[in-house]
Design a protein around this motif. Structure first.
Motif, mmCIF file in Angstrom:
data_model
loop_
_atom_site.group_PDB
_atom_site.id
_atom_site.type_symbol
_atom_site.label_atom_id
_atom_site.label_comp_id
_atom_site.label_asym_id
_atom_site.label_seq_id
_atom_site.Cartn_x
_atom_site.Cartn_y
_atom_site.Cartn_z
ATOM 1 N N LEU A 56 56.356 10.159 102.582
ATOM 2 C CA LEU A 56 56.995 10.106 103.717
ATOM 3 C C LEU A 56 56.929 11.943 103.883
ATOM 4 C CD1 LEU A 56 60.435 8.517 101.512
ATOM 5 C CD2 LEU A 56 59.930 8.148 104.864
ATOM 6 N N ASN A 59 54.307 12.286 105.885
ATOM 7 C CA ASN A 59 54.922 12.518 107.386
ATOM 8 C C ASN A 59 55.603 13.732 108.020
ATOM 9 O OD1 ASN A 59 55.316 11.139 109.939
ATOM 10 N ND2 ASN A 59 57.390 10.385 109.347
ATOM 11 N N ILE A 72 65.721 3.261 105.237
ATOM 12 C CA ILE A 72 64.250 2.681 104.708
ATOM 13 C C ILE A 72 64.429 1.052 105.561
ATOM 14 C CG2 ILE A 72 62.601 2.030 103.377
ATOM 15 C CD1 ILE A 72 62.824 5.187 102.197
ATOM 16 N N GLY A 119 61.624 4.699 107.493
ATOM 17 C CA GLY A 119 60.136 3.885 106.761
ATOM 18 C C GLY A 119 60.356 2.428 106.419
ATOM 19 N N PRO A 149 56.112 5.996 108.801
ATOM 20 C CA PRO A 149 55.381 5.843 107.421
ATOM 21 C C PRO A 149 55.580 4.005 107.077
ATOM 22 C CG PRO A 149 57.155 6.897 106.238
ATOM 23 C CD PRO A 149 57.110 7.105 107.949
ATOM 24 N N TYR A 150 54.396 3.785 107.091
ATOM 25 C CA TYR A 150 54.592 1.597 106.658
ATOM 26 C C TYR A 150 54.118 1.350 105.470
ATOM 27 C CZ TYR A 150 55.663 1.074 111.852
ATOM 28 O OH TYR A 150 56.235 0.561 113.073
#
Length: 562
Positions: A56, A59, A72, A119, A149-150
């Protein structure tokens, strides 16, 4: 090494559990074969939180102005990866939106557009699915943050905890407790919606469960539900707070596995759908009832020892209640009524359950206020959802009446202090020539006939009489050679039941070998899908249906038994 956690439940209880009983197993994941203590769970949460936090930060999330709620998303099967991820998300003061493990990338993309998450956490087994989602959402016209974000879920359990300590941070501010979960409804009875619960509502529901079930650290909860529904975490948070042992088993659960597990005699609580009880009963008859007395008794004693054998997902039929009450030697199955919006609404109490209607859902749970408006159940509760997430900004407002009661769409009546549910207004209640028919009553009557193994009834439109009662029927083994027709069924309903004539089915479909009635992943019958599959819009021209010609029927005699 010091690991810090927010000063809220269930972190409070987990840290206390780790200090008091460091070797106590609080999670047994039967799918992976992993068992976890409170310390091991907290350690894994700390590591995953650091990993997610870095993603996080990379990002730029913490530097940006993120308008709206922080969700999330999570794709993981119920078990250790799910629990670690759930607690990780909560520890970051974010809301969890667990997705089905069989969700299609297109569905996730649609949910992303509505919820705008920060995310996605995914189990390693779903790396391919996560990549497909990422690729789909990276398309220029997706409208989704391309830098989302993955993060792959990692769990780690050190061999020694001597160098690890767990401490509490300052309590969350009140506004940070307003976001807990986002679950999307099943869509079995209406359009799919995103339902948001505050963290405070989740804790209120958990405390109610602990009190009602009298949960202690000596109890074992068997959870075989998917994690993408409210019912999937229904027992998780209470179990963690009470220090009980939670057992997850969705990937291994089947009748054989269940009976072997229940025979050990230490399961305190479980709940499944009525169709699941039918399958368990069939396995018992075929494989356990034929065993020598001493061996058979081991399985029966295990079922009797279970404090709460619950029924969820759909209405229980008298034949199922009678069968299992007899098997459990006087201990009935306990009906639990809940919803995604309200969590638990009503339940039959396990201490000395004795109700006028043993297929009722019992009284309202403490804190739930019920009123009936023209047969519809409406609710207020501290466990109530806060709002819907939808393209329609007025959807939340329209779900409540002028007094602030949630309009459930469930048809019910009060008998004593208990509630009898007649089903959903849009699929379980129909109007035939001005008469009101509850499909649950029709299903009970049909299932009482000696040759019917299963019956599902629903309305189908007919411009001449408004709606007809249609039914999908399954014949019992041994009766296939003399399968009755619709006229015989109606005659037997007249002779053997007290069902009024206007409630008799006028259209039926017999299940063929190899055919199944559509169900959700939770074992709940999907009436919308079943009606579409077996009847469709042009049912009058379906040669596989038996259809009663209404021309010769006398309307004014419909209100009687003959």
């Amino acid at each position: 090494m010091e690991h810090r956690f927010p000063s809220i439940s269930p972190f409070l209880e987990l840290i206390e559990q780790e200090r008091r009983s460091p070797n106590k197993i609080i999670l047994r994941d039967h799918t992976s074969g992993v068992t976890v203590t409170a310390g091991q769970l907290l350690y894994s949460v700390s590591l995953l939180r650091n990993k997610l936090d870095k993603a996080l930060l990379h990002n730029g999330y913490y530097e940006s102005e993120h308008n709206g709620e922080k969700f999330i998303f999570l794709i993981a099967p119920p078990g250790v990866q799910y629990l670690v991820s759930m607690l990780t998300i909560f520890s970051l003061a974010a809301g969890m939106s667990a997705q089905s493990i069989v969700v299609r990338p297109e569905e996730v993309k649609a949910h992303f557009k509505v919820a705008r998450p920060i995310g996605l956490l995914y189990a390693p087994a779903f790396a391919q699915k996560a990549e497909a989602i990422k690729k789909l959402c990276a398309e220029s016209d997706s409208g989704i943050d391309p830098n989302l974000p993955y993060v792959e879920i990692e769990t780690s359990f050190p061999g020694s905890f001597e160098s690890h300590t767990y401490v509490l941070e300052e309590p969350f501010e009140t506004d940070l407790l307003r976001l807990g979960t986002l679950f999307f409804t099943s869509g079995t009875s209406g359009a799919q919606k995103g339902v948001v619960h505050s963290y405070e509502a989740l804790l209120a529901s958990a405390r109610e469960r602990i009190e009602t079930w009298k949960l202690t650290e000596n109890d074992v909860l068997l959870n075989q539900k998917p994690g993408n529904w409210m019912g999937g975490i229904f027992g998780i948070i209470p179990s963690l707070m009470a220090g009980s042992c939670l057992e997850t088993c969705i990937d291994v659960f089947n009748p054989k596995w269940f009976w072997e597990r229940i025979s050990k005699g230490d399961v305190s609580i479980f709940d499944i759908a009525p169709t699941g009880y039918d399958r368990l009963a069939q396995y018992f008859d075929e494989h356990i009832a034929v065993l020598p007395h001493a061996q058979k008794e081991k399985y029966i004693r295990g079922m009797i020892a279970t404090r709460c054998a619950g029924v969820t997902g759909s209405l229980i039929q008298p034949r199922i209640q009678e069968r299992w009450t007899k098997l459990r030697r006087g201990k009935p199955l306990l009906n639990f009524l809940g919803s995604t919006e309200v969590t638990l609404i009503c339940n039959m109490k396990w201490e000395n359950p004795d109700y006028p209607d043993m297929c009722s859902v019992g009284p309202a749970v403490p804190g739930v206020e019920v009123k009936l408006v023209e047969g519809e159940m409406r609710l207020k509760a501290p466990t109530m959802f806060s709002h819907y997430i939808s393209d329609d900004p007025a959807q939340t407002r329209k779900a409540f009446d002028e007094e602030g009661f949630f309009k459930t769409g469930d048809c019910a009546e009060k008998v004593g202090d208990c509630y009898v549910i007649h089903g959903r207004a849009n699929i379980d209640v129909l109007h035939f020539w001005g008469f009101t028919v509850h499909t649950g009553e029709v299903e009970n009557a049909l299932s009482s006939l000696p040759y019917i193994a299963n019956a599902v009834a629903f309305p189908i439109e007919d411009e001449k009489c408004q709606e007809r009662t249609a039914a999908v029927l399954e014949i019992k083994p041994g009766f296939q050679a003399r399968q009755p027709d619709l006229q015989r069924i109606r005659a037997d309903l007249k002779e053997k039941t007290g069902l009024f004539l206007f409630k008799y089915p006028t259209v039926i479909y017999w299940l063929r070998e190899g055919e199944d009635i559509p169900e959700t992943s939770n074992g709940k019958i999907s009436k919308k899908e079943a009606r579409k599959k077996f009847f469709g819009d042009r049912w009058q021209h379906n040669e596989n249906l038996e259809i009663l010609d209404l021309k010769g029927m006398e309307y004014w005699r419909m209100g009687g038994l003959s």
